[in-house]
Design an enzyme around this catalytic site. Structure first.
Site, PDB file in Angstrom:
ATOM      1  N   GLU A 127       0.893  -1.718  -0.193  1.00  0.00           N
ATOM      2  CA  GLU A 127      -0.033  -0.097  -0.360  1.00  0.00           C
ATOM      3  C   GLU A 127       0.968   1.211  -0.142  1.00  0.00           C
ATOM      4  O   GLU A 127       0.336   2.707  -0.474  1.00  0.00           O
ATOM      5  CB  GLU A 127      -0.840   0.129   1.510  1.00  0.00           C
ATOM      6  CG  GLU A 127      -2.081  -1.096   1.823  1.00  0.00           C
ATOM      7  CD  GLU A 127      -2.754  -1.400  -0.025  1.00  0.00           C
ATOM      8  OE1 GLU A 127      -3.475  -0.373  -0.361  1.00  0.00           O
ATOM      9  OE2 GLU A 127      -3.471  -2.089  -0.165  1.00  0.00           O
TER      10      GLU A 127
ATOM     11  N   SER B  79     -55.413 -26.665  25.185  1.00  0.00           N
ATOM     12  CA  SER B  79     -55.928 -26.859  26.789  1.00  0.00           C
ATOM     13  C   SER B  79     -54.951 -27.029  27.421  1.00  0.00           C
ATOM     14  O   SER B  79     -55.099 -27.213  28.352  1.00  0.00           O
ATOM     15  CB  SER B  79     -55.122 -28.558  25.784  1.00  0.00           C
ATOM     16  OG  SER B  79     -56.229 -28.365  24.754  1.00  0.00           O
TER      17      SER B  79
END
Length: 507
Positions: A90, A466
């Site tokens: 870089e 239930s």
């Protein structure tokens, strides 16, 4: 001739002086305009790095981590091979320029004009300035700001501080911000332990971390790694022997998931939603750590109980629904074709996707998505009564071929002693465990599998069904009924309300 050239030289000198003065004035004007917009050194020297939301059980075990992972490192923890790979690729004049490399800028500008790929002109300091600021600016203003900011960074920070800040803020893909997190995600190690080949691979990700990483595209990643190694060899940072060894090294990167100790995704989602209402996107970056009331051992037991209960004690009793997909072994190498079909299919609960490869009278073999081939014996098949309706499963299988055929896409699960034929339950459930002494939630499971369905059935309003019967029976016992009392099972109404069961009977 000399007399004729003299006025031309004079005007040329004046033009050059004017151009230089104008350029100087423009540069000074730009700096005076941009200087107030640049952050103070203290704001980035001690930058608050984004860290994810972490959620824990009451005893400190990790439930989930939401947001990009980041594990900041100190300069001493960054290996030399990593900084060398970065500088060689870089910014080869990192230690000699003042933050802006005019030569690289000119090369990049020339490449842009001529259409040649001569590389960009940004230095490490310029890239760092972009990482730290300017996210909302347009691309031209951002580039214009990078130069004075890079010069300021290089004046106020040491080279070591710049490299450390860069390595901690750059994104490496796979949800990893910074080299500390990336080293763990890809290689399962500390950044300081990265080898030359691994360091070069990490630097090769920087321009395109999502598409260039070795998990997404191994072949491209190897090619990019070789380029970084060549850069290091060119700059005499490594020897020819080191280059050859690193260049021939196999790709060992694997996706390492977060170290979740107590999976409780429905609990994590409840925490996330609560925080998001207050902090919005800051929820994922401000480093919140939330300790819940969840008991780790009870949560693990609850996870197993719900999944096992839905799979074994409910869904199996209603029969085997079979498969809707078959991939017959038509090619000379059906295994490769089958692996392609299995790859995108997720595992839900205990149920792994598989394709039947061969059948015996009382067993069959199946290919898993990891490439393993397993045998399912009769004890893992005999439960598979043919599903006929919600209340009927018949007949039972007499051979393996009654349940599966070669090429069938099925589900299998690892039992305690052997593999078993399985299926994802055609029903959902939920479980919540509450402390009787203080009301704290000790365990919570909102469904069969959060990846399959994110609805939290602990919180979602639903008819009690239930589950309400114990309250009815309790009220009856309090009002003089006994277990032997007989009640007429006949229809009755209360105004416009006429209750009935699912099967259209009454009690």
């Amino acid at each position: 001739m000399h007399a004729r050239l003299k006025p031309i030289v004079k005007w040329l000198a004046l033009a050059l002086a004017a151009a230089f003065s104008g350029g100087t004035m423009l540069t000074m004007a730009a700096y005076l305009y941009l200087a107030p917009l640049l952050p103070e050194a203290e704001t980035y020297r001690y930058v608050q790095l984004e860290t994810p939301l972490r959620i824990y059980t009451a005893d400190g075990r990790l439930i989930d981590e939401i947001g990009n992972r980041r594990n900041p490192v100190e300069f001493e923890e960054i290996p030399q091979v990593l900084t060398n790979a970065l500088i060689a690729t870089e910014d080869v004049r990192f230690y000699s320029h003042p933050g802006v490399d005019v030569q690289s800028l000119m090369r990049g500008f020339y490449g842009f004009l001529t259409g040649q790929g001569l590389g960009g002109g940004s230095t490490i300091s310029m890239q760092l300035s972009n990482n730290l600021s300017f996210d909302s600016d347009n691309v031209y203003l951002r580039k214009f700001k990078e130069i004075p900011f890079a010069l300021q960074i290089q004046r106020e920070l040491t080279r070591e501080e710049i490299l450390t800040l860069y390595m901690n803020t750059i994104y490496f893909g796979a949800g990893a911000d910074g080299i500390g997190a990336a080293a763990y995600v890809y290689y399962g190690k500390e950044a300081s332990d990265l080898t030359l080949a691994e360091a070069a691979m990490m630097i090769s990700l920087l321009p395109c971390p999502s598409t260039c990483n070795p998990l997404a595209n191994p072949e491209r990643a190897i090619s990019r790694r070789e380029t970084r190694l060549k850069n290091m060899l060119k700059e005499n940072m490594i020897t020819e022997a080191e280059f050859n060894a690193a260049n021939s090294a196999p790709v060992t990167a694997l996706r390492r998931n977060r170290n979740i100790e107590v999976p409780a995704p429905y609990v994590a989602e409840m925490v996330r939603q609560t925080l998001y209402e207050q902090f919005a996107e800051g929820t994922y970056s401000r480093g919140f750590e939330v300790t819940t009331s969840i008991d780790g051992d009870k949560q693990l037991a609850a996870n197993r109980a719900l999944v096992s209960g839905l799979e074994r004690y409910y869904d199996r009793r209603h029969g085997y629904r079979g498969t809707n997909t078959n991939y017959p072994p038509e090619s000379a190498d059906p295994r490769t074709v089958w692996m392609g079909h299995l790859a995108p299919i997720p595992t839900y609960g205990n149920q792994q996707p598989a394709i039947v490869t061969a059948i015996e009278e009382r067993s069959f073999r199946a290919l898993l998505k990891n490439g393993e081939e397993v045998e399912v014996p009769w004890d893992g098949i005999s439960w598979a009564y043919a599903f006929r309706s919600r209340n009927e499963a018949w007949p039972p299988p007499s051979t393996a071929a009654d349940a599966v055929q070669p090429g069938d896409l099925i589900r299998v699960k690892q039992g305690e002693e052997h593999w078993e034929l399985g299926q994802v339950p055609d029903i959902q459930g939920a479980l919540v465990s509450v402390s009787p002494s203080n009301g704290q939630i000790l365990a919570l499971v909102g469904g069969y599998d959060f990846r399959w369905n994110q609805v939290n059935r602990v919180l979602t309003p639903r008819p009690p069904g239930s589950n309400f019967k114990p309250f009815v029976y309790g009220a009856a016992l309090e009002n003089g009924y006994s277990p032997s009392s007989i009640v007429n099972d006949a229809p009755f109404t209360r105004g416009d309300y006429r209750p009935n069961n699912y099967e259209n009977n009454f009690l």
